[in-house]
Design a protein around this motif. Structure first.
Motif, PDB file in Angstrom:
ATOM      1  N   UNK A  65       0.839  -1.193   0.000  1.00 12.98           N
ATOM      2  CA  UNK A  65       0.000   0.000   0.000  1.00 12.98           C
ATOM      3  C   UNK A  65       0.877   1.247   0.000  1.00 12.98           C
ATOM      4  N   UNK A  66       0.702   2.067  -1.020  1.00 14.59           N
ATOM      5  CA  UNK A  66       1.343   3.375  -1.076  1.00 14.59           C
ATOM      6  C   UNK A  66       0.247   4.419  -0.902  1.00 14.59           C
ATOM      7  N   UNK A  67       0.531   5.413  -0.069  1.00 15.63           N
ATOM      8  CA  UNK A  67      -0.480   6.399   0.306  1.00 15.63           C
ATOM      9  C   UNK A  67       0.045   7.806   0.026  1.00 15.63           C
ATOM     10  N   UNK A  68      -0.785   8.593  -0.635  1.00 16.42           N
ATOM     11  CA  UNK A  68      -0.511  10.008  -0.867  1.00 16.42           C
ATOM     12  C   UNK A  68      -1.512  10.794  -0.026  1.00 16.42           C
ATOM     13  N   UNK A  69      -1.009  11.622   0.877  1.00 13.20           N
ATOM     14  CA  UNK A  69      -1.862  12.433   1.742  1.00 13.20           C
ATOM     15  C   UNK A  69      -1.667  13.899   1.372  1.00 13.20           C
ATOM     16  N   UNK A  70      -2.742  14.548   0.939  1.00  9.48           N
ATOM     17  CA  UNK A  70      -2.711  15.986   0.655  1.00  9.48           C
ATOM     18  C   UNK A  70      -3.200  16.703   1.905  1.00  9.48           C
ATOM     19  N   UNK A  71      -2.269  17.332   2.603  1.00  6.72           N
ATOM     20  CA  UNK A  71      -2.605  18.035   3.833  1.00  6.72           C
ATOM     21  C   UNK A  71      -2.560  19.538   3.703  1.00  6.72           C
ATOM     22  N   UNK A  72      -2.622  20.046   2.484  1.00  5.96           N
ATOM     23  CA  UNK A  72      -2.475  21.488   2.282  1.00  5.96           C
ATOM     24  C   UNK A  72      -3.639  22.292   2.858  1.00  5.96           C
ATOM     25  N   UNK A  73      -4.799  21.642   3.048  1.00  3.20           N
ATOM     26  CA  UNK A  73      -5.950  22.323   3.658  1.00  3.20           C
ATOM     27  C   UNK A  73      -6.271  21.740   5.035  1.00  3.20           C
ATOM     28  N   UNK A  74      -5.339  20.986   5.569  1.00 10.35           N
ATOM     29  CA  UNK A  74      -5.511  20.307   6.845  1.00 10.35           C
ATOM     30  C   UNK A  74      -5.084  21.228   7.989  1.00 10.35           C
ATOM     31  N   UNK A  75      -5.944  21.321   9.019  1.00  9.83           N
ATOM     32  CA  UNK A  75      -5.658  22.205  10.152  1.00  9.83           C
ATOM     33  C   UNK A  75      -5.376  21.451  11.441  1.00  9.83           C
ATOM     34  N   UNK A  76      -5.646  20.140  11.471  1.00 11.53           N
ATOM     35  CA  UNK A  76      -5.374  19.355  12.671  1.00 11.53           C
ATOM     36  C   UNK A  76      -6.540  18.462  13.035  1.00 11.53           C
ATOM     37  N   UNK A  77      -6.542  18.002  14.288  1.00 11.97           N
ATOM     38  CA  UNK A  77      -7.553  17.071  14.777  1.00 11.97           C
ATOM     39  C   UNK A  77      -8.183  17.622  16.038  1.00 11.97           C
ATOM     40  N   UNK A  78      -9.445  17.255  16.276  1.00  7.73           N
ATOM     41  CA  UNK A  78      -9.952  17.451  17.630  1.00  7.73           C
ATOM     42  C   UNK A  78      -9.392  16.270  18.431  1.00  7.73           C
ATOM     43  N   UNK A  79      -9.541  16.291  19.746  1.00 15.32           N
ATOM     44  CA  UNK A  79      -8.894  15.305  20.604  1.00 15.32           C
ATOM     45  C   UNK A  79      -9.299  13.872  20.277  1.00 15.32           C
TER      46      UNK A  79
END
Length: 126
Positions: free
Chosen positions: A52-66
């Motif tokens: 499994x190869x995974x590409x994660x686009x986090x350019x609009x990612x701000x984080x997680x709630x707890x």
């Protein structure tokens, strides 16, 4: 903080090879993980020894709630041994730091990129 959030997943299969593309937007919640986890399970179902190869686009990612942060950790522990390469494309220093932490839970290689084409090129290398 953005009120728009979620994870989008696309999956491509080629025999035992699986390519996943994830796009994370906003601050992820527990509900986001309740939606995405079954999709990952389904993508891996019936494949005995997936690469499994995974590409994660986090350019609009701000984080997680707890709760979502805990869900993310559980997801890594559950599926991490199946991941060959994880390319995280982002634009924030904290994302680069989190990619290093995330590598603790993945048996394969995790790298952070600020250029999407470099990330995809690395995933395609043999």
């Amino acid at each position: 903080m953005s009120y728009v959030h979620g994870i989008h997943l696309e999956v491509e299969h080629l025999d035992e090879m699986i390519f996943m593309e994830l796009k994370a937007v906003g601050t992820l919640t527990h509900e986001d993980y309740q939606k995405i986890t079954p999709l990952i399970e389904e993508a891996l179902e019936g494949v005995d020894n997936p690469t499994v190869n995974v590409y994660v686009d986090g350019t609009d990612f701000e984080g997680w709630d707890l709760h979502a942060a805990w869900d993310d950790l559980k997801l890594g522990l559950r599926f991490g041994r199946k991941f060959n390469k994880v390319a995280i494309y982002g634009n924030q220093h904290w994302q680069e730091v989190m990619s290093k932490v995330g590598s603790w839970f993945v048996s394969g290689e995790v790298r952070y990129f600020e250029d999407s084409l470099e990330a995809i090129s690395w995933l395609r290398e043999e």
